[in-house]
Design a protein around this motif. Structure first.
Motif, short mmCIF file in Angstrom:
data_model
loop_
_atom_site.label_atom_id
_atom_site.label_comp_id
_atom_site.label_asym_id
_atom_site.label_seq_id
_atom_site.Cartn_x
_atom_site.Cartn_y
_atom_site.Cartn_z
N PRO A 188 13.07 4.90 1.60
CA PRO A 188 12.05 4.26 2.44
C PRO A 188 10.87 5.19 2.67
N ALA A 189 9.73 4.56 2.98
CA ALA A 189 8.53 5.31 3.36
C ALA A 189 8.57 5.52 4.87
N GLN A 190 7.79 6.48 5.34
CA GLN A 190 7.76 6.76 6.78
C GLN A 190 6.33 6.70 7.30
N PHE A 191 6.18 6.05 8.45
CA PHE A 191 4.92 6.04 9.17
C PHE A 191 5.07 6.97 10.36
N ASP A 192 4.08 7.83 10.59
CA ASP A 192 4.13 8.77 11.71
C ASP A 192 2.71 9.04 12.17
N SER A 193 2.26 8.30 13.18
CA SER A 193 0.91 8.49 13.71
C SER A 193 0.82 7.81 15.07
N PHE A 194 -0.17 8.15 15.83
CA PHE A 194 -0.49 7.67 17.17
C PHE A 194 0.76 7.41 18.03
N GLY A 195 1.70 8.38 17.98
CA GLY A 195 2.90 8.30 18.81
C GLY A 195 3.97 7.37 18.30
N LEU A 196 3.85 6.89 17.08
CA LEU A 196 4.86 6.01 16.49
C LEU A 196 5.45 6.68 15.25
N ARG A 197 6.73 6.47 15.07
CA ARG A 197 7.39 6.92 13.86
C ARG A 197 8.45 5.90 13.50
N PHE A 198 8.37 5.41 12.25
CA PHE A 198 9.39 4.48 11.78
C PHE A 198 9.42 4.48 10.26
N LEU A 199 10.55 4.07 9.73
CA LEU A 199 10.72 3.91 8.29
C LEU A 199 10.44 2.46 7.94
N TYR A 200 9.94 2.26 6.72
CA TYR A 200 9.68 0.90 6.23
C TYR A 200 9.91 0.90 4.72
N PRO A 201 10.10 -0.28 4.13
CA PRO A 201 10.39 -0.34 2.70
C PRO A 201 9.28 0.29 1.86
N ASP A 202 9.67 1.05 0.86
CA ASP A 202 8.68 1.75 0.04
C ASP A 202 7.89 0.82 -0.87
N ASN A 203 8.29 -0.44 -0.98
CA ASN A 203 7.49 -1.37 -1.78
C ASN A 203 6.46 -2.13 -0.92
N TRP A 204 6.37 -1.80 0.36
CA TRP A 204 5.30 -2.30 1.20
C TRP A 204 4.14 -1.32 1.07
N THR A 205 2.92 -1.81 1.21
CA THR A 205 1.76 -0.92 1.08
C THR A 205 0.95 -0.90 2.38
N VAL A 206 0.33 0.23 2.62
CA VAL A 206 -0.54 0.37 3.79
C VAL A 206 -1.90 -0.24 3.44
N ALA A 207 -2.32 -1.22 4.21
CA ALA A 207 -3.61 -1.88 3.98
C ALA A 207 -4.74 -0.94 4.39
N GLN A 208 -5.80 -0.97 3.64
CA GLN A 208 -6.97 -0.17 3.98
C GLN A 208 -7.58 -0.71 5.28
N ARG A 209 -8.01 0.19 6.14
CA ARG A 209 -8.62 -0.19 7.41
C ARG A 209 -10.11 0.12 7.36
N GLU A 210 -10.87 -0.77 7.95
CA GLU A 210 -12.30 -0.51 8.11
C GLU A 210 -12.47 0.62 9.11
N GLU A 211 -13.51 1.41 8.96
CA GLU A 211 -13.75 2.53 9.86
C GLU A 211 -13.86 2.07 11.31
N ALA A 212 -14.47 0.89 11.53
CA ALA A 212 -14.63 0.36 12.88
C ALA A 212 -13.29 0.02 13.54
N GLU A 213 -12.23 -0.16 12.73
CA GLU A 213 -10.92 -0.49 13.28
C GLU A 213 -10.23 0.73 13.88
N GLY A 214 -10.71 1.92 13.56
CA GLY A 214 -10.13 3.13 14.13
C GLY A 214 -8.80 3.48 13.49
N ASP A 215 -8.18 4.50 14.05
CA ASP A 215 -6.92 5.00 13.49
C ASP A 215 -5.75 4.80 14.44
N GLU A 216 -5.87 3.86 15.36
CA GLU A 216 -4.80 3.59 16.31
C GLU A 216 -4.04 2.31 15.96
#
Length: 143
Positions: free
Chosen positions: A2-30
């Motif tokens: 599995p892949a791992q997400f770890d940012s803005f106080g969250l940490r969790f595993l998720y399936p490695d065949n899921w992809t992180v969608a690109q975020r617009e700069e205005a959406e921030g990193d939270e």
């Protein structure tokens, strides 16, 4: 593996065949949106609010403005019994879409997480155990 997400106080595993969608700069990193391999998404955004029900109403209104006559049902999740949640069901291209919205307050003085899980109904059902596992990780990692 599995892949791992770890940012803005969250940490969790998720399936490695899921992809992180690109975020617009205005959406921030939270926040993060994970795209499911077979269609759909799992999204988490942080927000500061004292009215979780208002957040659900706002998201439901946005969905209603884009899709005709969604059905809305308030639900209670086993791992988040005190968190407001709702399922919306609507048709898109002859497919029944399920969109689950959950507002999880991380503590009295902390922000809330707005979690949205959305997929075609069969994909939603198929991924339900994965969604539940991620939600469980989010709750357990806040303790």
């Amino acid at each position: 593996m599995p892949a791992q997400f770890d940012s803005f106080g969250l940490r969790f595993l998720y399936p490695d065949n899921w992809t992180v969608a690109q975020r617009e700069e205005a959406e921030g990193d939270e926040g993060i949106t994970l795209e499911l391999s077979e269609g759909g998404f799992f999204s988490v955004e942080t927000t500061v609010t004292s009215e979780p029900d208002t957040l659900i109403d706002e998201l439901a209104a946005a969905i209603t403005s884009d899709y005709e006559d969604p059905e809305r049902e308030s639900i209670t999740l086993e791992m988040l019994p005190d968190s407001p949640a709702a399922d919306l069901r609507f048709y898109y291209l002859d497919l029944l879409i399920v969109s689950r919205i959950v507002v999880y307050q991380r503590g009295e003085d902390r922000d809330s997480l707005v979690i949205q899980l959305q997929a075609e109904s069969r994909e939603f059902d198929k991924n339900q155990p994965v969604f539940d596992a991620i939600l469980k990780q989010i709750v357990e990692n806040q303790s």
